[in-house]
Design an enzyme around this catalytic site. Structure first.
Site, PDB file in Angstrom:
ATOM      1  CG  ASP A  23     -25.057  -6.624  24.394  1.00  9.33           C
ATOM      2  OD1 ASP A  23     -24.213  -7.292  24.055  1.00  9.33           O
ATOM      3  OD2 ASP A  23     -25.196  -5.488  24.306  1.00  9.33           O
ATOM      4  CB  CYS A  68      -2.460   5.128   6.233  1.00  4.28           C
ATOM      5  SG  CYS A  68      -4.104   4.653   7.103  1.00  4.28           S
ATOM      6  CG  ASP A 127     -17.202 -11.705  21.496  1.00  2.00           C
ATOM      7  OD1 ASP A 127     -16.114 -11.439  21.616  1.00  2.00           O
ATOM      8  OD2 ASP A 127     -17.864 -11.479  20.292  1.00  2.00           O
ATOM      9  CB  CYS A 156      -1.117  -1.359   7.806  1.00  2.00           C
ATOM     10  SG  CYS A 156      -2.987  -2.055   6.926  1.00  2.00           S
ATOM     11  CB  CYS A 214     -11.008  -8.149  20.125  1.00  2.00           C
ATOM     12  SG  CYS A 214     -11.787  -7.149  21.318  1.00  2.00           S
ATOM     13  CB  CYS A 244      -0.964  -0.044   1.193  1.00  2.99           C
ATOM     14  SG  CYS A 244      -1.896   1.375   1.280  1.00  2.99           S
TER      15      CYS A 244
END
Length: 420
Positions: free
Chosen positions: A292, A68, A339, A71, A365, A62
């Site tokens: 939730d 940027c 989660d 990444c 995550c 890229c």
């Protein structure tokens, strides 16, 4: 100060780590084994030149890479990249006192990301729209992003048009765009309440760019087609701005692993369920209770669950950080799936660690909070069945994790942190 450094390893954020005279120095875009020249300010370094490149260094794909901030790692060869990302999970577990084997990294980029958050700022009277620049709050204007799915092709032009329509207010904007089966769904944050002219301007943008829906802080400005997402046998109409896995392939990879763990369970609790990513698939073979904080997400889940072929799904609004399921509540289930957001589920893990629930499945995550919660469960008498890292945020330090925990035969131990 210009310094010559030898990079020992890649850090948790994808930066090269070198030993300085007094402390560690972190240099973005440097790779393990390289000798580099860097401008050093305290513990931060800016890469100036790679003097001796790593044999695993490849060219970035890229043209915005290193400007940027999207990444962190594009110049590391595929095998080395996969080992680094797997090691993020292994290292987090080791620091938590766990030495369990971690599976090889599963690539779940698929067709690319189906959602992105663009940012707009106003500089010298004009709007700039793109992604945040690395290590700053400035904006890198981009023409395209090679990590986005084809279904996101119109996302960036629409974001630019939205920023231009609201340019007079000069407020910084965050523009979340999601590709759905009905078209692009956009939720705008940062503008605040809209006046009549601003609302009319946004309606024109939605019409010109064929947006399915455009919302401002969750309030629908215009809905031309109801956004729809397929989830197993169900179809979900997501609320504006609701959480969603970043790639279709990532969602399917996580779902497949969770469902493999809970196969055979008859009653399952799905904690932090959102719009039903797991609940709607698990309801194909089990009754599911979904919990939730977000009532709009639960409402969408409940409506989607009214489809032939699914077992009963009950939804309950609950702030699981403040009020996790209690000891008596969790005992009703054959399996509990959680989660949580990046903060993890420490309080819920403490309750589960003192329970007799046969199976707990953790989805995460964040490797650090996952390892903390895993250590709590293991201290209470659970054994880790499998730890599987999944990569849907390719070229970033973010990694998804699925792990199963089975209750040891001798039953739960007393967890002093829970009882104390």
């Amino acid at each position: 100060m210009m310094s010559r450094l030898t990079i020992d390893r890649l850090g948790a954020r994808g930066e090269g780590v070198a030993q300085g005279p007094e402390d560690l120095i972190f240099v973005p875009y440097a790779l393990a084994g390289e000798t580099i020249a860097a401008e050093v300010d305290d513990s931060r370094g800016t890469l100036v030149e790679v003097l001796t490149p790593s044999p695993h260094r490849i060219a970035p794909f890229c043209r915005y890479f290193s400007r940027c901030g999207g990444c962190a790692v594009q110049t590391l060869a595929e095998d080395s990249y996969a080992r680094w990302k797997r090691d993020l999970v292994t290292s987090a577990l080791w620091r938590a006192g766990l030495t369990n084997e971690v599976s090889d990294l599963a690539d779940a980029h698929g067709a690319g990301r189906r959602r992105a958050a663009f940012h707009a700022r106003y500089v010298q009277g004009r709007s700039t729209t793109g992604f945040m620049q690395a290590r700053t709050h400035d904006i890198v204007e981009i023409d395209s992003c090679p990590l986005l799915a084809a279904s996101m092709d119109g996302a960036l032009p629409a974001a630019r048009a939205i920023a231009q329509a609201l340019a007079a207010s000069r407020k910084p904007l965050d523009i979340l765009v999601t590709a759905t089966a009905s078209g692009l769904d956009v939720d705008l944050k940062g503008q605040g309440p809209l006046n009549v002219a601003q609302r009319q301007g946004l309606v024109r943008v939605a019409l010109e760019h064929d947006l399915a829906r455009l919302s401002n802080h969750g309030e629908i400005v215009i809905s031309r087609r109801t956004p729809m997402l397929a989830m197993g046998k169900a179809a979900v109409a997501p609320p504006p701005g609701v959480f969603l896995q970043a790639t279709d392939a990532g969602e399917e990879a996580l779902v497949a692993r969770v469902c493999a763990h809970v196969a055979g369970a008859r009653r399952i609790a799905d904690l932090f369920s959102g719009i039903g990513t797991f609940a709607l698939r698990m309801a194909e073979f089990a009754t599911v209770d979904a919990f939730d904080l977000e009532e709009a997400a639960l409402s969408a889940l409940a409506k989607a669950a009214r489809v032939k072929g699914l077992r009963h799904v009950a939804v309950s609004p609950r702030d699981l950080f403040r009020r996790p399921l209690g000891p008596l509540e969790v005992e009703r289930y054959d399996a509990v799936v959680f989660d949580p957001p990046r903060a993890g589920a420490e309080k819920q893990a403490l309750v589960l660690s003192a329970s007799s629930v046969p199976l707990v499945v953790a989805v995460s995550c964040n490797a650090q909070t996952f390892a903390r919660d895993a250590a709590i469960l293991c201290a209470g008498g659970y054994e880790i069945a499998r730890v599987e890292p999944v990569d849907q945020f390719r070229h970033t330090p973010h990694v998804e994790i699925v792990a199963g925990f089975r209750r040891r035969a001798q039953g739960p131990r007393k967890n002093r942190r829970l009882l104390g």
